[in-house]
Design an enzyme around this catalytic site. Structure first.
Site, PDB file in Angstrom:
ATOM      1  N   GLY A  25       1.060  -1.301   0.079  1.00 24.48           N
ATOM      2  CA  GLY A  25       0.018  -0.011   0.102  1.00 24.48           C
ATOM      3  C   GLY A  25       0.937   1.312  -0.198  1.00 24.48           C
ATOM      4  O   GLY A  25       1.913   1.325   0.552  1.00 24.48           O
ATOM      5  N   HIS A  64     -17.501   6.277   5.284  1.00 23.00           N
ATOM      6  CA  HIS A  64     -16.511   7.295   4.866  1.00 23.00           C
ATOM      7  C   HIS A  64     -15.159   6.518   5.426  1.00 23.00           C
ATOM      8  O   HIS A  64     -14.185   6.500   4.735  1.00 23.00           O
ATOM      9  CB  HIS A  64     -16.785   8.461   5.477  1.00 23.00           C
ATOM     10  CG  HIS A  64     -15.628   9.380   5.275  1.00 23.00           C
ATOM     11  ND1 HIS A  64     -15.101   9.653   4.319  1.00 23.00           N
ATOM     12  CD2 HIS A  64     -15.001  10.091   6.258  1.00 23.00           C
ATOM     13  CE1 HIS A  64     -13.996  10.521   4.521  1.00 23.00           C
ATOM     14  NE2 HIS A  64     -13.952  10.901   5.589  1.00 23.00           N
ATOM     15  N   LEU A  78      -1.083   7.284   2.757  1.00 25.53           N
ATOM     16  CA  LEU A  78       0.020   8.238   3.460  1.00 25.53           C
ATOM     17  C   LEU A  78       0.880   7.156   4.249  1.00 25.53           C
ATOM     18  O   LEU A  78       1.844   7.346   4.678  1.00 25.53           O
ATOM     19  CB  LEU A  78      -0.900   8.971   4.434  1.00 25.53           C
ATOM     20  CG  LEU A  78      -1.701  10.106   3.734  1.00 25.53           C
ATOM     21  CD1 LEU A  78      -2.614  11.243   4.573  1.00 25.53           C
ATOM     22  CD2 LEU A  78      -0.620  11.084   2.951  1.00 25.53           C
ATOM     23  N   ALA A  79       0.154   6.283   5.053  1.00 22.97           N
ATOM     24  CA  ALA A  79       0.989   5.416   5.805  1.00 22.97           C
ATOM     25  C   ALA A  79       1.824   4.704   4.967  1.00 22.97           C
ATOM     26  O   ALA A  79       3.068   4.722   5.667  1.00 22.97           O
ATOM     27  CB  ALA A  79       0.049   4.660   6.634  1.00 22.97           C
ATOM     28  N   GLY A  80       1.676   4.089   3.960  1.00 18.27           N
ATOM     29  CA  GLY A  80       2.482   3.174   3.508  1.00 18.27           C
ATOM     30  C   GLY A  80       3.689   3.906   2.554  1.00 18.27           C
ATOM     31  O   GLY A  80       4.865   3.350   2.776  1.00 18.27           O
ATOM     32  N   SER A 116     -16.220  18.077   1.898  1.00 21.78           N
ATOM     33  CA  SER A 116     -15.513  18.285   3.274  1.00 21.78           C
ATOM     34  C   SER A 116     -16.290  18.681   4.343  1.00 21.78           C
ATOM     35  O   SER A 116     -16.996  19.767   4.041  1.00 21.78           O
ATOM     36  CB  SER A 116     -14.332  19.168   2.858  1.00 21.78           C
ATOM     37  OG  SER A 116     -13.564  19.474   4.368  1.00 21.78           O
ATOM     38  N   ARG A 118     -18.981  13.878  13.932  1.00 22.33           N
ATOM     39  CA  ARG A 118     -19.526  13.298  12.619  1.00 22.33           C
ATOM     40  C   ARG A 118     -20.668  12.241  13.140  1.00 22.33           C
ATOM     41  O   ARG A 118     -21.534  12.152  12.364  1.00 22.33           O
ATOM     42  CB  ARG A 118     -18.523  12.464  12.099  1.00 22.33           C
ATOM     43  CG  ARG A 118     -17.477  13.381  11.406  1.00 22.33           C
ATOM     44  CD  ARG A 118     -16.438  12.714  10.766  1.00 22.33           C
ATOM     45  NE  ARG A 118     -15.665  13.637  10.043  1.00 22.33           N
ATOM     46  CZ  ARG A 118     -14.403  13.350   9.383  1.00 22.33           C
ATOM     47  NH1 ARG A 118     -14.146  12.069   9.420  1.00 22.33           N
ATOM     48  NH2 ARG A 118     -13.779  14.351   8.601  1.00 22.33           N
ATOM     49  N   LEU A 132      -5.854  11.664   8.585  1.00 25.96           N
ATOM     50  CA  LEU A 132      -4.331  12.081   7.814  1.00 25.96           C
ATOM     51  C   LEU A 132      -3.231  12.020   8.980  1.00 25.96           C
ATOM     52  O   LEU A 132      -1.974  11.589   8.633  1.00 25.96           O
ATOM     53  CB  LEU A 132      -4.521  13.424   7.042  1.00 25.96           C
ATOM     54  CG  LEU A 132      -5.484  13.536   6.159  1.00 25.96           C
ATOM     55  CD1 LEU A 132      -5.472  15.076   5.327  1.00 25.96           C
ATOM     56  CD2 LEU A 132      -5.513  12.370   4.877  1.00 25.96           C
TER      57      LEU A 132
END
Lengths: 641, 253
Positions: free
Chosen positions: A43, A404, A46-48, A287, A333, A444
């Site tokens: 992946g 989401h 962002l993390a990968g 957003s 949310r 994020l």
């Protein structure tokens, strides 16, 4: 029933010192030895991408895999609103402790305190790192960074790059990754999808992949494997996730023994564009930052068919402002979503098929002027207009909640390692930091925290013990049997020769999961789902139609395996939701609510992480419990009034 | 509405390829172009034919995965819109719509409408980054960036790497893509240390794969993010400077 014991490996000591002392206490790998270790990163979100780049910078030999044609396409790119960090640049009372507190409370006291504190600590480093890479965050005229507020918080700690924050952060990580590719420290494999996780004697040995262009099935061995493969929101079929987002990597790890934690914790995002017809392939998020300047309302009357501009103030119900005066339109949310569902279910929905609520900018436009509002949200307004043919500067947007983000995921300890030694899960793929509900602009933050700052530190502690050992040979039976099984799978799907497409079954599955395991759940519905899903799965296995060849590009074949995994996962989500006889965060059991209709937790009986163990196809999974201990933040009823 | 589709089918990179004609019936205005193709594919599968291969992912116009030539226009008729955000209300009943993959020497067709865009990654790999290993950089607010510079950098950084600029260009040139990344990084104070080497490396890598720019300007018309060709002018200036500047005097690469 196996003998798994869940050791979260949480360091001792005062919470604000744990990460620092843990970093000191962990074993290190010296720079000359790092290149002897091969790390597989699956992946490139962002993390990968962050983990692969950082591990390569440290000197490890990294092999990185993505099913996309380029690492830059990962779905992190679609995150719009922003990223939280406890910088307190606004002098509005923010601190690491407050971000920690907000996240634990926002997660409805179902997250691990120690993990969350570490997340809040490293949040400040993330912003520094991203700015150094050239991420063009919004600035004020004096040249300083700008911040905005976001749902679930009363301070302005969110950094943003127009409505494209995820894009810019991912491009930053992608560029750092490509630099490491150019230096020969990362071997990048695009259009390569993980189809199995290989273990030997209970330890992670590597992965088996399919080349999506040639159809080639291959083994890859490594000293450690990092799954950075995102969430499972597409179990609902309609979600804001990308078309190809799937649970396959995490699920195949689960079937090899990794525990899957809290699958029923799914987040329904309040501000998405309502579906327009049954052919809709996905939902588009607007957003959450829009809630800063937009006011949410529906008509007070049922079945009010007047145009929004013809409905006078007195006939409007600004239901979030009314029910939650201190947070108003910025309520978290889960609360915003549930209230929207409530008014639509009451028959006060708006739009052609009465399936939305208004998000109105008229008041902000008159207060701030058209230019300011357009500068803040112009690209989102344009996107909305392209999809709906309506201009939000002239008439209110219509929004409705959609799946989401998924807080549940592979169980990991404090080091982000699953219960399989050597197998790690980062970012949305793990379960650890958001509890039962994630706050806006925190995904994020977590993806980058795990990738840049956590895993690169914790992995050394594991690898140090393997010094001098070569990775398992890909000729080992552990690999060859897995390759044979994957190849069999491919041929088997094509051989079914049924009548309906994988897409059809995915859509039908999604309807069941959404209806019974969506925004509101109850015992009857969940039990019904647990009979309907296996029945549909059986039909799917005997009647799906996959055309074409296993060699070469075959998108139906890619899809069918992912749908098969969603079937098994969907069942586990319902089972977990049924087990959890309480309401918390995104998990709302109708039977467990306060008199005002708010989520009612049961801390006495359910203050634990529910981690499930796969017991084989058709067998009931085994539940393992990791008790949650709150030493710093006292669990209270989560009130945003 | 009902449409007649002429779709490019090509079974692998070496197959010569050909057009097939399909009828798309009962298409709704509010469908996206790709949802219309999903529907055609469902019908193809029902009738035992292999579905049309095309790439898409986020379907929100940001990942850059999708991209089709629709009636000869990259991403179709709507300005500033990627294929996935194009909706069928832009078409009318009875229309014939021609659908092709990106056509460019640097983007070989893999199957049907899917192309290989890895040449873009090669350009980024050659210099599209600011060297800054993960670690302890200085505080983010110590670098003051005037709002106008940050805004212009963001205008350029908005590129989604879809390849429409290349597909629209009669020369198959990648100047808009390359210059957008260069402008993003070269406009920022953090990007100055590597500015000239970055420009030189990225332009030279670009030229290994792509055609040359002759200022048609088709790229900016096709760009779903409406990135202007002004950035190409900036790139050309920086490339020229990179060849004549005494970088050692300035301590730059």
């Amino acid at each position: 029933m196996s003998t798994i014991t869940l050791d979260s490996k949480i360091p001792s000591g005062p919470i604000e010192e744990r990460w620092e002392s843990h970093k000191f206490n962990m074993k290190l790998v010296n720079p000359a030895n790092k290149r002897k270790f091969t790390v597989l990163v699956v992946g490139t979100g962002l993390a990968g991408a962050a983990a692969a780049a950082t591990l390569a910078e440290l000197g490890y030999h990294v092999k990185c895999f993505t099913f996309h044609d380029s690492p830059r396409r990962a779905h992190s790119i679609a995150a719009q609103g922003g990223i939280n960090a406890a910088k307190n640049y606004k002098n509005d009372g923010d601190s690491v402790h407050r971000l920690f507190y907000d996240t634990v409370k926002g997660g409805d006291f179902r997250a691990r305190e120690s993990n969350v504190h570490r997340l809040a600590e490293v949040s400040v480093n993330i912003i520094d790192q991203c700015v150094a890479q050239g991420v063009p965050f919004a600035r004020e005229y004096g040249g300083l960074l700008d911040n905005r507020s976001f749902g679930g918080s009363q301070v302005s700690r969110t950094f943003y790059a127009r409505g494209q924050t995820g894009q810019q952060l991912l491009l930053g990580a992608y560029q750092a990754l490509m630099q490491q590719v150019s230096l020969g420290r990362v071997e990048l494999h695009t259009k390569t999808e993980l189809l199995d996780v290989v273990t030997k004697d209970g330890v992670a040995a590597g992965i088996v992949t399919r080349d999506l262009v040639t159809g080639d099935i291959r083994s890859w061995a490594g000293h450690a494997t990092l799954l950075c493969t995102g969430g499972y929101g597409n179990a609902f079929y309609l979600s804001t996730n990308a078309m190809n987002s799937n649970v396959t990597a995490a699920w195949r790890a689960h079937k090899k023994g990794a525990l899957f934690a809290n699958p029923c914790y799914t987040q329904i995002h309040p501000t998405c564009i309502p579906a327009s017809d049954e052919f809709q392939s996905k939902l588009t998020l607007m957003s959450e930052s829009l809630r800063n300047d937009g006011r949410i309302w529906v008509p007070k009357k049922f079945d009010d068919n007047r145009a929004p501009e013809d409905i006078p103030e007195d006939d409007r119900d600004y239901f979030l402002e009314r029910k939650y005066p201190s947070f108003g339109n910025l309520a978290p949310r889960d609360i915003a979503s549930r209230n929207a569902k409530q008014v639509v279910d009451e028959g006060r929905g708006v739009g052609p098929i009465k399936n939305g609520v208004y998000l109105d900018f008229a008041e902000s436009i008159s207060r701030l002027g058209e230019n300011v509002v357009f500068e803040r949200y112009g690209n989102l307004f344009d996107m909305y207009e392209r999809i709906t043919d309506e201009n939000p500067m002239k008439m209110p947007m219509r929004i409705y909640p959609a799946s989401h983000y998924t807080m549940g995921g592979l169980w990991v300890d404090y080091n982000l390692m699953t219960n399989i030694p050597g197998l790690y899960a980062l970012g949305e793929a793990n379960f650890s930091d958001h509890g039962a509900n994630r706050l806006g602009a925190s995904a994020l933050m977590q993806g980058l925290a795990d990738g840049y700052f956590v895993a690169p530190n914790t992995i050394g502690d594991y690898l140090a013990g393997l010094l001098g050992q070569a990775p398992l040979s890909t000729e080992d039976p552990a690999f060859t049997t897995s390759v044979a099984a994957v190849q069999d799978d491919m041929r088997r799907w094509i051989a079914v020769g049924g009548t309906k497409s994988p897409e059809y079954y995915h859509r039908e599955l999604g309807k069941i999961v959404w209806d019974y395991c969506g925004m509101a759940r109850d015992k009857n519905g969940l039990e019904k789902a647990l009979t309907e899903i296996p029945a549909l799965r059986e039909e799917f296995e005997n009647n799906v139609r996959v055309l074409g060849d296993p060699d070469g590009v075959n998108q139906s074949l890619e899809k069918v395996g992912r749908v098969a995994d969603f079937f098994e996962l969907g069942e586990l989500m319902c089972r977990d939701a049924l087990m959890r006889e309480e309401s918390c965060g995104g998990h709302f059991r109708v039977e467990h609510q306060t008199e005002e209709g708010e989520a009612k937790r049961d801390d006495e009986n359910f203050s634990f992480v529910g981690a499930w163990e796969w017991e084989g196809k058709g067998a009931n999974p085994t539940l393992h419990k990791e008790p949650l201990v709150f030493e710093t933040v006292k669990p209270v009823e989560r009130s945003y009034k | 509405m009902n449409l007649t589709l002429k779709v490019w089918r090509q079974n692998g990179p070496t197959d010569p390829g050909h057009f097939e004609t399909y009828e798309a019936t009962d298409v709704k205005d509010e469908m996206s172009f790709l949802e219309m193709l999903d529907l055609v594919n469902e019908n193809l599968i029902d009738s035992g034919h292999e579905p049309i291969t095309f790439d898409s992912d986020c379907r929100e116009g940001i990942c850059g995965t999708c991209g089709l030539m629709i009636n000869g226009q990259a991403h179709g008729p709507q300005k500033g819109t990627a294929t996935c955000q194009l909706h069928m209300r832009k078409f009318h009943d009875g229309e014939t719509v021609t659908i092709e993959p990106w056509r460019a020497a640097a983007f070989p067709v893999l199957k049907d409408l899917m192309v290989d865009r890895s040449a873009f990654d090669a350009i980024i790999e050659s210099g599209g980054f600011i060297t800054s290993d993960t670690g302890g950089p200085r505080d983010a607010n110590e670098i003051l960036i005037p709002k106008v510079a940050a805004d212009s950098a963001m205008d350029a950084a908005a590129c989604i790497g879809c390849g429409a600029c290349v597909a629209a260009c009669p020369n198959g040139a990648a100047q808009l893509f390359t210059s957008a990344k260069l402008a993003h990084l070269n406009l920022l104070p953090q990007g100055q240390a590597e500015r000239w080497k970055r420009t030189e490396d990225m332009v030279e890598t670009m030229e290994m794969f792509f055609g040359s720019c002759t200022n048609y300007g088709e790229c900016q018309e096709a760009c779903p993010k409406e990135i202007p060709i002004d950035f190409i002018a900036m790139m050309n200036r920086d490339f020229l400077k990179s060849k004549v500047k005494n970088r050692k005097l300035q301590g730059q690469r």
